[in-house]
Design an enzyme around this catalytic site. Structure first.
Site, PDB file in Angstrom:
ATOM      1  N   HIS A  47       0.852  -1.188   0.000  1.00  0.00           N
ATOM      2  CA  HIS A  47       0.000   0.000   0.000  1.00  0.00           C
ATOM      3  C   HIS A  47       0.888   1.239   0.000  1.00  0.00           C
ATOM      4  CE1 HIS A  47      -3.056   2.928   1.262  1.00  0.00           C
ATOM      5  NE2 HIS A  47      -3.958   2.037   0.910  1.00  0.00           N
ATOM      6  N   ASP A  79      -7.880  -3.881  -0.584  1.00  0.00           N
ATOM      7  CA  ASP A  79      -8.405  -4.008  -1.943  1.00  0.00           C
ATOM      8  C   ASP A  79      -8.326  -5.441  -2.455  1.00  0.00           C
ATOM      9  OD1 ASP A  79      -8.972  -1.197  -2.376  1.00  0.00           O
ATOM     10  OD2 ASP A  79      -6.814  -0.906  -2.378  1.00  0.00           O
TER      11      ASP A  79
END
Length: 435
Positions: free
Chosen positions: A311, A369
């Site tokens: 991330h 995600d």
């Protein structure tokens, strides 16, 4: 150069010898910042920070992220605790008003949101103007923007009562508009909201029920969606939130400001990460190809990347990932999708990557995600609706920041500066003399 003191920073311009002492702003959490508001006025200097990577654009008490420690707090509460123990509307109240609601406050808040879930009948005519295969996000942008034409008489950003009314309207109506956007894209009749259902149950009903047969909201799907919305409700000064603040800083109609945020979220670099995960899994295709794609991800000369791993903000575990991983496995098991080849492929990829030193050394763990797209797929939500679902969840975060900004005494229109690198002043040449 800069010389640090306990509560100030002194800026020295070596080219002129001028210096200026700037006050340091000390936060509750996170890095200190020095206040440069007088820098141009006093020194004739600007700060240069493409992408605002080292710039604090505002003071905020809503959300705090520590990417190095893997921490995400909503109003001081760890997001994973809220996702486990609260509901989305409870968290929405927290983000908007700063405290978790009492039972009475929550019930009153729910009633207000439910009351505003209906959309004006005239709004429905907007949908007929969109092509049958228009992207649901395109429809969402257009229809949410149109709300400013229906509620212009009660959207004064300087009136606290009207600000609250706008926030409640948007939170209530966004799910109805999203459901209608999906129904339009598949050619099915719109479904009106049902006030007897929960917020997420209502959305599922508007997405999947049809007039010809009864529809029962699955409690597993309902809870999974509620948890996803909590995890995506806010994420500090990201691109879409900053867009809402920037648009709203001009005292623009709040529906227009939120529409600007939706448009920003639509960008694939922001709101489309979970869709990219599924596209990647389809590209991998089979478990036998996993190692080949992992090797490609390690190759610096290969542009391929494992989507949903690592991330930009979190340099360790994404704090949202653990709880969403557990929910993902529960959804796959209870909704009977555990045998889906794509889900099996995802779980196998997760297992192999988490044993690989390359990913472990670089803290490239599965993020929110990676799992959210799998959950949406298991719930029957099509890929083109993923970013719409993200927009629904993030609406409350946008509104919380808008409310905070509009009540801030230091509020003023945003006006970033630039470093001009174009042509020097030139003399105008008439058309007939140009060569």
């Amino acid at each position: 150069m800069t010389e640090r003191k306990q509560d100030t920073v002194t800026i020295i311009d070596n080219s002129t010898g001028r210096e200026m002492t700037l006050p340091v702003v000390t936060p509750v959490h996170g890095p200190r910042a020095f206040d440069i508001r007088g820098l141009y006025r006093e020194m004739g200097l600007l700060s240069y920070d493409p992408g605002f990577m080292s710039t604090a654009s505002c003071r905020s008490s809503i959300t705090f992220i520590d990417g190095n420690q893997g921490i995400l707090l909503y109003r001081g509460y760890p997001v994973e605790v809220l996702a486990e123990k609260s509901t989305y509307l409870e968290v929405a109240y927290l983000l908007l008003y700063g405290e978790l609601p009492t039972a009475e406050e929550l019930e009153s808040f729910k009633d207000r949101i439910v009351h505003h879930s209906m959309i004006h009948e005239s709004v429905k005519t907007f949908f007929s103007g969109f092509h049958h295969d228009a992207h649901p996000m395109a429809i969402l942008v257009g229809v949410v923007g149109s709300l400013s034409a229906f509620y212009h008489d009660s959207a004064d950003p300087h009136d606290p009562v009207e600000r609250d009314l706008t926030a409640h309207r948007l939170i209530g109506k966004i799910i109805t508009i999203a459901g209608a956007s999906y129904k339009h894209s598949i050619g099915e009749p719109f479904v009106y909201p049902n006030n007897a259902l929960s917020y997420c149950g209502n959305l599922l009903n508007m997405l999947f029920s049809v007039p010809a047969e009864p529809y029962q909201v699955d409690p597993v799907a309902e809870r999974a969606l509620d948890m996803l919305f909590i995890l995506h409700a806010d994420h500090e000064q990201n691109a879409s939130t900053s867009t809402v603040r920037l648009a709203g800083s001009s005292d623009a109609n709040p529906y227009a400001a939120v529409t600007a945020g939706i448009a920003s979220l639509w960008g694939p670099a922001h709101g489309g990460a979970n869709e990219k995960v599924l596209n990647m899994l389809e590209e991998i295709g089979d478990e036998s190809n996993i190692q080949k794609f992992i090797d490609r991800a390690k190759d610096r000369n290969d542009p391929f990347r494992l989507m949903g791993f690592g991330h930009r903000v979190y340099k360790t575990h994404d704090p949202r990932a653990k709880i969403i991983r557990e929910m993902c496995h529960e959804v796959l098991e209870k909704l009977g999708h555990a045998g889906d080849p794509l889900f099996d492929l995802a779980l196998r990829l997760e297992e192999i990557a988490l044993r690989d030193e390359y990913f472990l050394e670089r803290n490239l763990y599965p993020n929110v995600d990676f799992y959210s797209g799998l959950i949406y797929r298991a719930l029957g939500i099509p890929t083109q609706m993923f970013t719409v679902m993200f927009a629904i969840a993030r609406t409350v975060g946008w509104l919380a920041h808008w409310l905070e900004m509009m009540s801030e005494p230091e509020h003023r229109i945003s006006r970033p500066r630039q470093v001009y690198v174009g042509a020097e002043r030139r003399e105008y040449v008439p058309l007939e003399a140009r060569r």
